[in-house]
Design a protein around this motif. Structure first.
Motif, PDB file in Angstrom:
ATOM      1  N   TYR A 133       0.843  -1.214   0.000  1.00  0.00           N
ATOM      2  CA  TYR A 133       0.000   0.000   0.000  1.00  0.00           C
ATOM      3  C   TYR A 133       0.877   1.263   0.000  1.00  0.00           C
ATOM      4  N   GLU A 134       1.900   1.270   0.859  1.00  0.00           N
ATOM      5  CA  GLU A 134       2.732   2.484   0.975  1.00  0.00           C
ATOM      6  C   GLU A 134       3.502   2.750  -0.321  1.00  0.00           C
ATOM      7  N   VAL A 135       3.988   1.682  -0.954  1.00  0.00           N
ATOM      8  CA  VAL A 135       4.742   1.859  -2.202  1.00  0.00           C
ATOM      9  C   VAL A 135       3.810   2.383  -3.305  1.00  0.00           C
ATOM     10  N   VAL A 136       2.641   1.752  -3.432  1.00  0.00           N
ATOM     11  CA  VAL A 136       1.700   2.113  -4.501  1.00  0.00           C
ATOM     12  C   VAL A 136       1.185   3.547  -4.283  1.00  0.00           C
ATOM     13  N   TRP A 137       0.980   3.899  -3.035  1.00  0.00           N
ATOM     14  CA  TRP A 137       0.538   5.253  -2.668  1.00  0.00           C
ATOM     15  C   TRP A 137       1.598   6.278  -3.086  1.00  0.00           C
ATOM     16  N   ARG A 153      -6.713   6.528   3.690  1.00  0.00           N
ATOM     17  CA  ARG A 153      -5.565   6.675   4.603  1.00  0.00           C
ATOM     18  C   ARG A 153      -6.025   6.544   6.048  1.00  0.00           C
ATOM     19  N   ALA A 154      -7.164   7.177   6.368  1.00  0.00           N
ATOM     20  CA  ALA A 154      -7.688   7.100   7.743  1.00  0.00           C
ATOM     21  C   ALA A 154      -8.038   5.648   8.070  1.00  0.00           C
ATOM     22  N   TYR A 155      -8.589   4.923   7.093  1.00  0.00           N
ATOM     23  CA  TYR A 155      -8.938   3.523   7.336  1.00  0.00           C
ATOM     24  C   TYR A 155      -7.683   2.727   7.700  1.00  0.00           C
ATOM     25  N   TRP A 156      -6.644   2.956   6.930  1.00  0.00           N
ATOM     26  CA  TRP A 156      -5.360   2.287   7.215  1.00  0.00           C
ATOM     27  C   TRP A 156      -4.850   2.665   8.613  1.00  0.00           C
ATOM     28  N   ASP A 157      -4.922   3.959   8.931  1.00  0.00           N
ATOM     29  CA  ASP A 157      -4.395   4.423  10.231  1.00  0.00           C
ATOM     30  C   ASP A 157      -5.152   3.771  11.391  1.00  0.00           C
ATOM     31  N   ASP A 160      -4.920  -0.605  10.621  1.00  0.00           N
ATOM     32  CA  ASP A 160      -3.681  -1.218  10.134  1.00  0.00           C
ATOM     33  C   ASP A 160      -3.972  -2.208   8.985  1.00  0.00           C
ATOM     34  N   ASP A 161      -4.948  -1.857   8.198  1.00  0.00           N
ATOM     35  CA  ASP A 161      -5.308  -2.647   7.022  1.00  0.00           C
ATOM     36  C   ASP A 161      -6.124  -1.738   6.101  1.00  0.00           C
ATOM     37  N   GLY A 162      -6.252  -2.116   4.847  1.00  0.00           N
ATOM     38  CA  GLY A 162      -7.019  -1.307   3.902  1.00  0.00           C
ATOM     39  C   GLY A 162      -6.667  -1.707   2.483  1.00  0.00           C
ATOM     40  N   PRO A 163      -7.155  -0.938   1.508  1.00  0.00           N
ATOM     41  CA  PRO A 163      -6.897  -1.282   0.105  1.00  0.00           C
ATOM     42  C   PRO A 163      -5.572  -0.702  -0.399  1.00  0.00           C
ATOM     43  N   LEU A 164      -5.079  -1.257  -1.496  1.00  0.00           N
ATOM     44  CA  LEU A 164      -4.058  -0.543  -2.266  1.00  0.00           C
ATOM     45  C   LEU A 164      -4.814   0.547  -3.005  1.00  0.00           C
ATOM     46  N   VAL A 165      -4.203   1.723  -3.094  1.00  0.00           N
ATOM     47  CA  VAL A 165      -4.907   2.875  -3.676  1.00  0.00           C
ATOM     48  C   VAL A 165      -4.037   3.454  -4.793  1.00  0.00           C
ATOM     49  N   THR A 166      -4.647   3.725  -5.935  1.00  0.00           N
ATOM     50  CA  THR A 166      -3.862   4.361  -6.998  1.00  0.00           C
ATOM     51  C   THR A 166      -4.748   5.243  -7.873  1.00  0.00           C
ATOM     52  N   MET A 167      -4.104   6.173  -8.564  1.00  0.00           N
ATOM     53  CA  MET A 167      -4.825   7.044  -9.501  1.00  0.00           C
ATOM     54  C   MET A 167      -4.043   7.102 -10.808  1.00  0.00           C
ATOM     55  N   ASN A 207     -10.340  10.006 -10.726  1.00  0.00           N
ATOM     56  CA  ASN A 207     -11.002   8.901 -10.025  1.00  0.00           C
ATOM     57  C   ASN A 207      -9.981   8.015  -9.309  1.00  0.00           C
ATOM     58  N   VAL A 208     -10.446   7.408  -8.227  1.00  0.00           N
ATOM     59  CA  VAL A 208      -9.512   6.700  -7.347  1.00  0.00           C
ATOM     60  C   VAL A 208      -9.750   5.193  -7.454  1.00  0.00           C
ATOM     61  N   HIS A 209      -8.708   4.456  -7.795  1.00  0.00           N
ATOM     62  CA  HIS A 209      -8.785   2.994  -7.909  1.00  0.00           C
ATOM     63  C   HIS A 209      -8.381   2.370  -6.583  1.00  0.00           C
TER      64      HIS A 209
END
Ligand code: DP6
Length: 311
Positions: free
Chosen positions: A231-235, A267-271, A274-281, A286-288
């Motif tokens: 997640y952090e890398v893709v973000w 980001r708040a969900y991850w915080d 400590d889990d969540g989606p990979l996020v990319t644009m 629009n947010v994938h």
């Protein structure tokens, strides 16, 4: 007589941004997930003149529309392939996506891959050359029409570097993709224009190295089942690309307040969990979001919060 082919779309986690020549050689390596349920279809039919038209839409989607530039780019690629393979005559090129084309899902990758495959079928019957091309060779030709299309020839993961695109084996085999559609407006700067305009960003220096470093971090994260690191890398990667846009001269960008609201939710969900989606644009607002199959509860929460915007 008709020649028909389908190809899937793909979503880059390490982005192709910047080219080294006019044939869409990439400045850096990219890595993508192939979205095998999001398909473009191309049908070629002999006709009095070569032209494009939308195919009747699949139930639930709108008829595909292409800007004049988009149409010319598509026809130019068809012409290039016909010359390459010695195909004479004129053909109607009809195409459609099985997904809405105004929702921020790049249809150019799947459309160009499908066009290359359909034209190859035509050339095998009507061309002046004996053809026996493999996926890598077809992907290399498709790349010349639209760069990201070369990754659509491989699944579920594709890597594309200076040697071309190919499949890459990764332990992550299943991903659930959604896109939060914050805007359906046509974008002001196309991704092809973005590739050119980032040349003016001082941050383009070092971009290939940064993308390469992230690629290695991401592959390691997947190998280690370290979803947070992934997640952090893709973000960081999509922000890097969007910062190139914003530091160009003149600057341009796609991020809107609504995109930021979605990013902030993720980001708040991850915080908090400590889990969540990979996020990319991509080059759009629009947010994938990409989920593991065991994250259905998070998908339900995302839908609960953003409602109909989640596709
Ligand atoms: C931001 O493949 O659409 O989606 O080669 O000019 O047709 P052309 O560009 P295109 O660029 C896609 C850019 C991107 C990132 C990516 O898909 O890697």
């Amino acid at each position: 007589m008709t020649w028909r082919a389908q190809a899937p779309s793909n979503l880059a986690l390490i982005k192709y941004m910047g080219k080294t020549d006019a044939s869409n050689q990439p400045l850096n390596t990219s890595l993508s997930w192939t979205m095998s349920n999001l398909i473009s279809e191309v049908v070629l039919t002999e006709s009095a003149q070569t032209q494009w038209r939308p195919l009747d839409p699949v139930h639930g989607t709108q008829s595909m529309s292409l800007s004049e530039t988009g149409r010319n780019k598509f026809l130019k690629h068809f012409d290039f392939l016909c010359r390459q393979w010695g195909v004479e005559g004129s053909y109607e090129i009809a195409s459609r996506n099985n997904f809405p084309s105004d929702c921020g899902l790049a249809s150019s990758a799947s459309s160009f891959a499908a066009l290359t495959l359909a034209t190859y079928k035509l050339a095998c019957e009507r061309g002046s050359k004996w053809l026996d091309l493999n996926q890598n060779q077809l992907a290399a030709l498709s790349r010349q029409g639209s760069g990201s299309s070369c990754r659509s020839f491989f699944a579920p993961w594709a890597i594309w570097d200076e040697q071309g695109a190919r499949a890459i084996e990764l332990p992550v085999k299943e991903i659930i993709h959604h896109v939060v559609v914050v805007s359906r407006d046509k974008k002001g700067v196309s991704s092809s224009q973005a590739h050119q305009r980032v040349q003016a960003s001082p941050l383009l220096k070092g971009r290939a190295e940064r993308a390469h470093e992230r690629l290695h971090l991401l592959l390691n994260a997947f190998e280690d089942s370290d979803w947070r690191s992934a997640y952090e890398v893709v973000w960081g990667e999509f922000w890097d690309m969007h910062v190139l846009f914003e530091t160009s001269s003149p600057p341009f960008g796609y991020m809107t307040a609504r995109s930021l609201a979605v990013l902030e939710w993720c980001r708040a969900y991850w915080d908090q969990h400590d889990d969540g989606p990979l996020v990319t644009m991509d080059a759009g607002p629009n947010v994938h979001v990409l989920f593991r199959p065991d994250q259905l509860e998070i998908i339900a929460k995302l839908k609960g919060h953003f409602g109909d915007m989640v596709l």
